[in-house]
Design a protein around this motif. Structure first.
Motif, PDB file in Angstrom:
ATOM      1  N   MET A 142      47.863  43.856  40.436  1.00 13.57           N
ATOM      2  CA  MET A 142      47.468  42.656  39.688  1.00 13.57           C
ATOM      3  C   MET A 142      46.722  43.010  38.417  1.00 13.57           C
ATOM      4  N   LEU A 143      45.774  43.932  38.520  1.00 17.34           N
ATOM      5  CA  LEU A 143      44.950  44.268  37.362  1.00 17.34           C
ATOM      6  C   LEU A 143      45.727  45.072  36.336  1.00 17.34           C
ATOM      7  N   ARG A 144      46.650  45.919  36.786  1.00 22.00           N
ATOM      8  CA  ARG A 144      47.520  46.627  35.850  1.00 22.00           C
ATOM      9  C   ARG A 144      48.320  45.626  35.019  1.00 22.00           C
ATOM     10  N   LYS A 145      48.830  44.615  35.693  1.00 22.15           N
ATOM     11  CA  LYS A 145      49.627  43.592  35.011  1.00 22.15           C
ATOM     12  C   LYS A 145      48.761  42.781  34.051  1.00 22.15           C
ATOM     13  N   HIS A 146      47.520  42.499  34.455  1.00 23.57           N
ATOM     14  CA  HIS A 146      46.613  41.696  33.630  1.00 23.57           C
ATOM     15  C   HIS A 146      46.174  42.462  32.386  1.00 23.57           C
ATOM     16  N   GLY A 147      45.939  43.764  32.549  1.00 25.74           N
ATOM     17  CA  GLY A 147      45.481  44.593  31.435  1.00 25.74           C
ATOM     18  C   GLY A 147      43.977  44.664  31.364  1.00 25.74           C
ATOM     19  N   VAL A 148      43.405  45.737  31.887  1.00 23.26           N
ATOM     20  CA  VAL A 148      41.939  45.836  31.964  1.00 23.26           C
ATOM     21  C   VAL A 148      41.405  47.152  31.407  1.00 23.26           C
ATOM     22  N   VAL A 149      42.200  47.866  30.649  1.00 23.51           N
ATOM     23  CA  VAL A 149      41.757  49.152  30.112  1.00 23.51           C
ATOM     24  C   VAL A 149      40.537  48.942  29.213  1.00 23.51           C
ATOM     25  N   GLY A 150      39.495  49.732  29.454  1.00 23.34           N
ATOM     26  CA  GLY A 150      38.282  49.638  28.672  1.00 23.34           C
ATOM     27  C   GLY A 150      37.366  48.496  29.066  1.00 23.34           C
ATOM     28  N   LYS A 151      37.700  47.777  30.119  1.00 24.93           N
ATOM     29  CA  LYS A 151      36.912  46.615  30.540  1.00 24.93           C
ATOM     30  C   LYS A 151      36.230  46.880  31.874  1.00 24.93           C
ATOM     31  N   PHE A 152      35.216  46.079  32.160  1.00 22.98           N
ATOM     32  CA  PHE A 152      34.651  46.007  33.497  1.00 22.98           C
ATOM     33  C   PHE A 152      35.420  44.935  34.269  1.00 22.98           C
ATOM     34  N   VAL A 153      35.570  45.137  35.559  1.00 24.63           N
ATOM     35  CA  VAL A 153      36.053  44.087  36.456  1.00 24.63           C
ATOM     36  C   VAL A 153      34.912  43.789  37.417  1.00 24.63           C
ATOM     37  N   GLU A 154      34.571  42.514  37.562  1.00 29.67           N
ATOM     38  CA  GLU A 154      33.482  42.130  38.458  1.00 29.67           C
ATOM     39  C   GLU A 154      34.028  41.170  39.512  1.00 29.67           C
ATOM     40  N   PHE A 155      33.802  41.526  40.766  1.00 31.63           N
ATOM     41  CA  PHE A 155      34.327  40.733  41.877  1.00 31.63           C
ATOM     42  C   PHE A 155      33.280  39.736  42.356  1.00 31.63           C
ATOM     43  N   TYR A 156      33.762  38.544  42.698  1.00 26.80           N
ATOM     44  CA  TYR A 156      32.855  37.500  43.177  1.00 26.80           C
ATOM     45  C   TYR A 156      33.661  36.524  44.027  1.00 26.80           C
ATOM     46  N   GLY A 157      32.978  35.535  44.593  1.00 22.09           N
ATOM     47  CA  GLY A 157      33.667  34.497  45.349  1.00 22.09           C
ATOM     48  C   GLY A 157      33.371  34.542  46.835  1.00 22.09           C
ATOM     49  N   ASP A 158      33.788  33.494  47.539  1.00 22.49           N
ATOM     50  CA  ASP A 158      33.502  33.366  48.964  1.00 22.49           C
ATOM     51  C   ASP A 158      34.143  34.479  49.789  1.00 22.49           C
ATOM     52  N   GLY A 159      35.232  35.055  49.301  1.00 27.55           N
ATOM     53  CA  GLY A 159      35.892  36.116  50.044  1.00 27.55           C
ATOM     54  C   GLY A 159      35.089  37.395  50.126  1.00 27.55           C
ATOM     55  N   MET A 160      34.060  37.531  49.284  1.00 29.58           N
ATOM     56  CA  MET A 160      33.244  38.742  49.292  1.00 29.58           C
ATOM     57  C   MET A 160      32.583  38.968  50.644  1.00 29.58           C
ATOM     58  N   GLY A 161      32.169  37.873  51.286  1.00 22.47           N
ATOM     59  CA  GLY A 161      31.498  38.008  52.580  1.00 22.47           C
ATOM     60  C   GLY A 161      32.409  38.519  53.672  1.00 22.47           C
ATOM     61  N   LYS A 162      33.722  38.475  53.437  1.00 18.62           N
ATOM     62  CA  LYS A 162      34.694  38.943  54.429  1.00 18.62           C
ATOM     63  C   LYS A 162      35.063  40.411  54.228  1.00 18.62           C
ATOM     64  N   LEU A 163      34.513  41.011  53.194  1.00 20.71           N
ATOM     65  CA  LEU A 163      34.830  42.410  52.895  1.00 20.71           C
ATOM     66  C   LEU A 163      33.645  43.297  53.243  1.00 20.71           C
ATOM     67  N   SER A 164      33.869  44.319  54.031  1.00 17.00           N
ATOM     68  CA  SER A 164      32.813  45.289  54.328  1.00 17.00           C
ATOM     69  C   SER A 164      32.491  46.085  53.077  1.00 17.00           C
ATOM     70  N   LEU A 165      31.368  46.773  53.098  1.00 12.12           N
ATOM     71  CA  LEU A 165      31.012  47.626  51.972  1.00 12.12           C
ATOM     72  C   LEU A 165      32.069  48.700  51.766  1.00 12.12           C
ATOM     73  N   ALA A 166      32.586  49.251  52.870  1.00 17.21           N
ATOM     74  CA  ALA A 166      33.611  50.295  52.758  1.00 17.21           C
ATOM     75  C   ALA A 166      34.881  49.742  52.117  1.00 17.21           C
ATOM     76  N   ASP A 167      35.229  48.487  52.430  1.00 14.82           N
ATOM     77  CA  ASP A 167      36.390  47.860  51.788  1.00 14.82           C
ATOM     78  C   ASP A 167      36.155  47.733  50.290  1.00 14.82           C
ATOM     79  N   ARG A 168      34.958  47.335  49.908  1.00 13.41           N
ATOM     80  CA  ARG A 168      34.623  47.194  48.493  1.00 13.41           C
ATOM     81  C   ARG A 168      34.694  48.549  47.785  1.00 13.41           C
ATOM     82  N   ALA A 169      34.174  49.574  48.458  1.00 19.38           N
ATOM     83  CA  ALA A 169      34.201  50.908  47.858  1.00 19.38           C
ATOM     84  C   ALA A 169      35.630  51.393  47.664  1.00 19.38           C
ATOM     85  N   THR A 170      36.523  51.014  48.592  1.00 22.45           N
ATOM     86  CA  THR A 170      37.937  51.367  48.446  1.00 22.45           C
ATOM     87  C   THR A 170      38.516  50.757  47.180  1.00 22.45           C
ATOM     88  N   ILE A 171      38.187  49.486  46.930  1.00 23.17           N
ATOM     89  CA  ILE A 171      38.685  48.803  45.731  1.00 23.17           C
ATOM     90  C   ILE A 171      38.056  49.398  44.478  1.00 23.17           C
TER      91      ILE A 171
END
Length: 1004
Positions: free
Chosen positions: A377-406
């Motif tokens: 998704m992010l390759r298609k969107h184009g994020v070179v040179g940018k920060f990506v910041e994750f947020y939203g209700d789905g964050m609580g469903k992701l373990s820290l290890a899952d986040r580190a994987t991303i």
């Protein structure tokens, strides 16, 4: 053949200016006093260190403040202390060096934001310390800033002295919403630097060489010392020579030390010769997992000043720490070296993509499936040179290890960072990994007080982002990526059809061009007396590897459950599949043993082979000779399936043309199936002991099964005990004897460590700007040339210029080791530049391999031999390239190598962020074609001679300006020169970042 063997510079403090005889200069680290004596630099200045006035000069400051230490208790059962971080007092604010020196002579003022220093009280009385308060500004713009930008803002406020960091810089960041689209430049001071040994060895070589250069210029060599904490973890050297064996770990470590003893001794010398440098011995784990589980502080408490942890590293996957809420990203090795020496980070204020997550993953879907989806998704969107910041209700469903994987795979989707702000999940992970309750309390209190903590139980302030993406986690489905790029995601249900398309398609990222009449051929051979067979798509390497996944207990234990179910049903991996398991830390071994799943891994051939990157970086070791012969003699497209983050051609193994990234459970499943040419929904994996077909669904564990094992078997004590022992090293490391000198004694006979020629004949005056005249094209590339193509890390081909060099110096082929392990030798690395056997050079008209055409004679030569001939004739060279030039790992040798070959410029459609910076750092001119243009549309064949018209005065060049390129056959076109900041222009004027640093240090 593989063997089966039986049985911040962020802190604002400077050197203490008390009486020199009793002054304390030490790096307070994470260890108890007894451990500190072994691994921490001396608490007094070394014998040959500069005097106090020289220290002042080294820090580019006319003000020296005293430093007091009241080290906080950290965790892991030992004393963790905040490192001393010496302020670097230089910032190049103009390309004209004279103006720079006028600036540097001006005394830095005190912090204009000292009124914003606020006390952070403890609940029971007293205070944790003081901090620069963002809320105290009462600026509504700050409330809307992304959390990742707030970290940049806090750093600028805390370090503001109107010299290195100006009030105008602070205002730029506060006004991020309006200023970031303008590509404004800001300074940033990371708290620490992170290295691994492949990039660490050349970094220490450069530091040692810089000391020699300082001596030759009549200056003090001891000015070359890291001024910020440097952690180097040796993890890139272990290879999978021995697999499927109970003693594979020890056998591979024995071979690792045999091959790398000279490198290891050099690094051990560096840990004593340079202050502020910690080397974590081999066998300890993968650098990013160690950083996540142990080194990451999240919040520093340094001399009573609290501030966010931040880090830059010489490995592109430094971004893994972003999953912990620590701002970190990869930089080039030469850029990191400058940061160590007190140079400020000059960066363009990035845009931030807001990525909203909602819902939850379906049963059986893994974090690896999620990260491959996000990457696409992010390759298609184009994020070179940018920060990506994750947020939203789905964050609580992701373990820290899952986040580190991303976060880990930020380089694969092209972002500078994939950032997860600290929340309750982060705090739970800190406690799990052994950080003390007191420390976690301090972290939470600080981050809440400074508006850097996300509490999803409270109403969320709407933040502004540059652009937005959204993903419902329920939409993620099982998948793999390949066969040649990490962002080419393939849903598992489409794998069989996609594989057959790849066989049909012309040679490319998704094609092998195998004729229809031979696609189904079966090659039969004998494997140690057993009948064996291979066909296109047969799996010959199945590796559970890489920090991306080995740091995640859910996928590691999930893979163990797949192995267990397979054993119970009577399935067995074929013996000619090279299987391996390389945990990222000793914690993984502890919970695999605790769960009882390691024995099932062993039964399927996934014995632990070592604690390092292994197959993920190409250290997969040789295939059995019978397997290798079957592949090469019959032109089989063999497959590797690995839980890594990179699968570029030629990286994993020279004989696996198809390489698929998959979750650890899928690695086991494909190993059992023995092929990627399978539809897991419809076709059986094999036949069970009862004679019935066994399907994928029969061995796949549920999410609940995995969670139950994680809950009962991943325990805080495992992290504490592992990291209490990590500093003790191992007997082989501890027995290494190294000299105590501060200058390195170069051994001219060494094939591992060699004095590079970067500073030979260097003068105190910079050479200034230059264009390029009548240059030949050394190589003409298409899109997606990676740093693996430019500077391979893997095996050294027996017919390569490097092999000839080593053989001529008495090195047996069995001792060639890898390119990555020989990065301390410029003679090897220059010969290894563009030595990837899968590289495609348009000058060769379709032929694949590390050769080129010497234009004046028309001869086909190795790239090294052609470059040597051009240099001998005094002829400059350039490179033509397509889009995404230099993508992949952040390798300084991908810039150093071309520079040593005589390349003066690279003209490409686009560059990967770190690689472009590295080219500038080595004095190579990066140029971009105008939008819609490239070598093909302009009719360039690479047989022309190129002249690049750059002004001869550096003051006449502007960042990002247009320049004209002409050819000897009358063509003319316009390019954008990719010097992106004034600081980079200063580097170019000096011939590179390291000469720039040396010249400035000599004048202090």
């Amino acid at each position: 053949m593989y063997k089966t063997v039986s049985s911040s510079s962020s802190a604002s403090s400077i050197l203490r200016a008390a009486a020199a005889s009793s002054s304390s200069y030490h790096r307070a680290r994470f260890f108890s006093p007894s451990l500190s004596r072994s691994f921490v630099a001396s608490s007094s200045p070394p014998k040959h260190s500069p005097s106090l006035p020289a220290y002042r000069s080294l820090n580019f400051s006319s003000a020296v403040r005293s430093v007091r230490f009241s080290p906080p208790r950290w965790s892991h059962g030992v004393d963790w202390r905040s490192p001393i971080s010496l302020r670097s007092h230089v910032r190049a604010v103009a390309p004209v060096i004279e103006r720079f020196h006028r600036k540097i002579a001006t005394m830095a003022s005190e912090n204009p934001f000292k009124a914003n220093l606020t006390s952070l009280p403890k609940v029971g009385g007293g205070e944790f310390g003081k901090f620069y308060s963002l809320p105290s500004f009462n600026d509504p713009r700050i409330e809307k800033l992304p959390y990742s930008i707030r970290i940049l803002l806090e750093s600028a406020i805390r370090n503001c002295d109107n010299f290195q960091v100006k009030k105008e810089d602070v205002e730029k960041i506060i006004d991020w919403e309006k200023s970031s689209p303008k590509q404004v430049e800001i300074p940033f001071k990371p708290a620490r630097v992170l290295l691994q040994d492949f990039t660490g060895v050349p970094a220490v070589v450069d530091l040692a060489c810089m000391r020699d250069a300082m001596n030759e210029l009549g200056s003090d060599s001891n000015k070359i010392n890291p001024l910020v904490p440097v952690d180097l973890v040796i993890d890139h050297s272990v290879q999978v020579d021995v697999a499927r064996s109970e003693n594979a770990v020890q056998a591979n470590m024995d071979l690792e030390f045999h091959r790398n003893k000279e490198r290891f001794a050099f690094l051990k010398w560096g840990s004593t010769a340079f202050r502020n440098m910690l080397v974590v011995p081999p066998g300890s784990g993968i650098v990013h997992q160690v950083n996540l589980e142990y080194l990451g502080r999240v919040v520093f408490n340094n001399d009573g000043i609290l501030y966010p942890d931040s880090v830059v590293g010489t490995d592109s996957h430094t971004t893994m720490i972003d999953g912990l809420g620590v701002a970190g990203w990869g930089v080039g090795g030469i850029e990191a070296e400058a940061a160590m020496l007190g140079q400020p980070m000059s960066m363009v204020l990035p845009g931030v993509v807001g990525f909203k997550l909602s819902g939850k993953l379906h049963n059986g879907v893994t974090a690896t499936d999620l990260v491959l989806t996000v990457t696409q998704m992010l390759r298609k969107h184009g994020v070179v040179g940018k920060f990506v910041e994750f947020y939203g209700d789905g964050m609580g469903k992701l373990s820290l290890a899952d986040r580190a994987t991303i976060a880990n795979m930020s380089p694969e989707y092209g972002a500078t960072m994939g950032f997860f702000p600290v929340d309750h999940v982060t705090l739970q992970y800190l406690k799990l990994t052994g950080r003390s309750d007191e420390t976690v309390e301090m972290i939470e209190a600080y981050l809440r007080a400074n508006k850097l903590f996300v509490d999803y139980n409270e109403p969320q302030q709407e933040r502004v982002y540059s652009s937005y993406l959204q993903l419902d986690l329920a939409d993620v489905e099982p998948c793999v990526s390949g066969p040649k790029r990490p962002h080419d995601r393939v849903p598992l249900k489409e794998m069989k059809s996609d594989w057959h398309s790849c066989l049909d398609n012309k040679v490319g990222f998704k094609g092998f061009a195998i004729p229809k009449d031979v696609q189904d051929k079966v090659v039969k051979f004998s494997f140690h007396g057993q009948p064996a067979e291979l066909k296109h798509g047969s799996v010959v390497i199945a590796a559970i590897t890489s920090c991306t996944n080995t740091s995640n207990p859910s996928v590691m234990l999930g893979a163990g459950l797949v192995a267990k179910k397979a054993c119970e049903l009577g399935l067995q991996v074929k013996p000619w599949v090279k299987t391996s398991l390389a945990p990222g830390s000793g914690v993984v071994t502890k919970y695999l043993l605790q769960s009882g799943l390691q024995k099932y891994f062993n039964q399927q051939g996934f014995n632990i082979v070592g604690y390092g990157c292994t197959t993920c970086i190409g250290n997969s070791g040789d295939l059995d000779e019978s397997v290798a012969s079957a592949i090469t003699e019959n032109d089989i497209v063999a497959a590797a399936v690995l839980s890594g983050n990179r699968n570029f051609e030629g990286r994993v193994h020279p004989l696996t043309r198809a390489n698929y990234l998959a979750s650890p459970p899928l690695v086991v499943a494909y190993a059992l199936a023995g092929t990627v040419d399978i539809d897991f929904d419809k076709e059986p994996i094999g036949t069970g002991k009862d004679g019935n077909s066994v399907y994928f669904r029969d061995i796949w564990p549920s999410t609940e099964e995995i969670a139950e094992v994680v809950q009962s078997c991943v325990l805080p004590e495992m992290f504490k005990s592992t990291y209490e022992a990590i500093t003790k090293g191992n007997p082989m490391w501890n027995q290494l004897s190294v000299p105590t000198t501060t200058l390195y004694s170069w051994d001219s006979d060494s094939t591992y460590i060699h004095e590079p020629p970067y500073f030979k004949g260097m003068t105190l005056d910079p050479p200034g700007a230059h264009g390029v005249k009548d240059a030949y094209c050394l190589l003409n590339f298409g899109d997606s040339i990676t740093t693996d193509h430019i500077s391979p890390a893997g095996s050294i081909h027996k017919d390569s210029p490097t092999a000839k060099y080593l053989l001529n110096r008495g090195v047996d082929r069995k001792d060639f080791n890898s390119y990555g392990s020989r990065r301390g030798n410029d003679e090897v690395m220059a010969r290894g530049t563009f030595a990837n056997i899968r590289i495609v050079n348009k000058l060769l008209s379709g032929e694949v391999g590390p050769k080129t055409v010497h234009i004046p004679t028309g001869e086909k030569l190795s790239v090294f031999d052609a470059a040597t001939r051009y240099k001998a004739a005094g002829q400059d060279t350039i490179i033509l390239a397509g889009a995404e030039y230099g993508s992949g790992s952040s390798r300084d040798w991908a810039a150093k190598g071309p520079m040593l070959l005589g390349v003066k410029a690279v003209i490409a459609k686009s560059f990967e962020r770190i690689h472009r910076s590295n080219l500038v750092g080595m004095g190579i001119i990066p140029l971009c074609f105008k939008s819609g243009e490239d070598a093909d549309t302009l009719g360039l064949t690479g047989h022309e001679r190129f002249t690049i018209d750059l002004p001869s005065k550096i003051s006449e060049i502007r960042p990002g300006q247009d320049v004209t390129v002409t050819t000897d056959n009358g063509k003319s076109f316009t390019c954008v020169v990719r010097f992106d900041t004034e600081v980079e222009l200063a580097y170019f004027s000096h011939g590179g970042i390291l000469p720039y640093v040396i010249r400035n240090l000599t004048k202090q």
